[in-house]
Design an enzyme around this catalytic site. Structure first.
Site, PDB file in Angstrom:
ATOM      1  CD  GLN A  84      -3.181   0.522   2.155  1.00  0.00           C
ATOM      2  OE1 GLN A  84      -3.173  -0.572   2.694  1.00  0.00           O
ATOM      3  NE2 GLN A  84      -4.110   1.422   2.389  1.00  0.00           N
ATOM      4  CB  SER A 115       3.081  -4.047   4.507  1.00  0.00           C
ATOM      5  OG  SER A 115       1.835  -3.917   5.160  1.00  0.00           O
ATOM      6  CG  LEU A 116      -1.109  -5.428   0.044  1.00  0.00           C
ATOM      7  CD1 LEU A 116      -2.244  -6.342   0.429  1.00  0.00           C
ATOM      8  CD2 LEU A 116      -1.606  -4.181  -0.652  1.00  0.00           C
ATOM      9  NE  ARG A 129      -2.625  -7.567   5.683  1.00  0.00           N
ATOM     10  CZ  ARG A 129      -1.932  -6.493   5.376  1.00  0.00           C
ATOM     11  NH1 ARG A 129      -2.426  -5.645   4.449  1.00  0.00           N
ATOM     12  NH2 ARG A 129      -0.784  -6.218   5.959  1.00  0.00           N
ATOM     13  CG  HIS A 168       2.295  -3.314   9.839  1.00  0.00           C
ATOM     14  ND1 HIS A 168       2.188  -4.672   9.617  1.00  0.00           N
ATOM     15  CD2 HIS A 168       2.232  -2.721   8.628  1.00  0.00           C
ATOM     16  CE1 HIS A 168       2.091  -4.885   8.315  1.00  0.00           C
ATOM     17  NE2 HIS A 168       2.111  -3.726   7.693  1.00  0.00           N
ATOM     18  CD  GLN A 181       2.125  -8.611   7.000  1.00  0.00           C
ATOM     19  OE1 GLN A 181       0.908  -8.461   7.012  1.00  0.00           O
ATOM     20  NE2 GLN A 181       2.837  -8.604   5.883  1.00  0.00           N
TER      21      GLN A 181
END
Length: 314
Positions: free
Chosen positions: A12, A96-97, A121, A206, A255
């Site tokens: 993202q 991340s993503l 998510r 996060h 995560q």
């Protein structure tokens, strides 16, 4: 030295309206674009490709749309690379993503399965903290320990501030409650930070405030079909390579509310013998971070021309 290619998938923040238009327009990739778009649309029950193509940016930038859009984009670029004769990567990771794209690349998830998961998510993350009550900021010019110190100073009276993305040396992103992040920015400046820049995001990704989201995500992950990986995937939360689907699921749950250890990830992939990093997807954010962490060369592939250039340079 044996050639070893590591693919890195952005998350993202790298999205842009029109980011896949070159694939749609190019004769060599038009059919691949069309089939991937149909796959995404059927998985989500939404015309995702048209949103990516035409916007508006305000809609694309909504977390619920950004996360599946970036996953579709990352996977399309990978498919175009392979269709053009590019080598299968030797190891992969995602920021991340982007970790979901890495898992698709390794055969752990199908694109359809991954899209459904990142949509859940995204919904869960947005619902965990109402818009305006959480925040994130980039801290430049302080060590990891100094950023943690600033966050600790700000985490009083119920406020939350945590170091969540260790992106590059002296570049750490923090997240938490809106007031906590603001206080941590002030504390970081007092410690000598070059910049403490609040980021235009809709949730404190996060951070521990995302734990309610992880519960919903865990339920979805438990029902999703996971395969054993066909190549090593370095995860964000442990900087580990897992082969057991149950352990991969667990890492994805943690995560959601744990830090992205990107510096350590690039260092581990470098130590594993990587000879070339490839940022696979829109933007050039990860390539910039790699250059600050490792001496291994890095290239970007994000459209047919950049794929052709990377293949020619091999």
């Amino acid at each position: 030295m044996t050639k070893q290619i590591a693919f890195l998938f952005p998350g993202q923040g790298s999205q842009a309206v029109g980011m896949l238009n070159a694939f749609k327009a190019h004769p060599a990739t038009a059919s691949l674009y069309a089939s991937t778009a149909v796959e995404a649309d059927q998985a989500l029950g939404q015309d995702l490709a048209t949103l990516i193509e035409n916007g508006p940016a305000e809609s694309l930038n909504l977390t619920i749309n950004t996360q599946p859009a970036m996953l579709m984009a990352d996977v399309l670029v990978l498919r175009a690379w392979l269709a053009a004769g590019g080598e299968v990567p030797n190891l992969v990771a995602g920021h991340s993503l982007g970790e979901y794209a890495a898992l698709v690349a390794a055969g752990v998830l199908s694109l359809s399965e991954g899209l459904g998961l990142v949509r859940i998510r995204a919904q869960a993350m947005q619902e965990a903290v109402p818009v305006g009550q959480g925040g994130m900021a980039a801290i430049l010019g302080l060590s990891d320990d100094q950023v943690k110190q600033a966050c600790q100073q700000a985490s009083v009276n119920g406020e939350v501030a945590e170091a969540v993305n260790f992106n590059a040396p002296n570049q750490v992103v923090i997240a938490g409650s809106a007031r906590g992040v603001k206080a941590a920015c002030d504390a970081a400046k007092a410690l000598g930070a070059k910049r403490a820049l609040e980021l235009p995001v809709s949730a404190p990704f996060h951070s521990s405030l995302m734990k309610p989201a992880s519960v919903k995500l865990a339920a979805a992950l438990g029902h999703a079909k996971f395969n054993a990986p066909t190549l090593p995937v370095y995860n964000n939360i442990d900087v580990a390579v897992e082969s057991d689907p149950a352990r991969i699921r667990d890492a994805l749950v943690r995560q959601a509310y744990g830090p992205v250890r990107w510096v350590e990830t690039i260092e581990a992939m470098t130590a594993a013998g990587t000879t070339l990093f490839v940022e696979c997807g829109p933007g050039k954010v990860l390539a910039g971070l790699v250059k600050r962490i490792s001496d291994v060369p890095v290239v970007n592939i994000f459209d047919p021309d950049s794929i052709h250039a990377a293949l020619q340079a091999q």
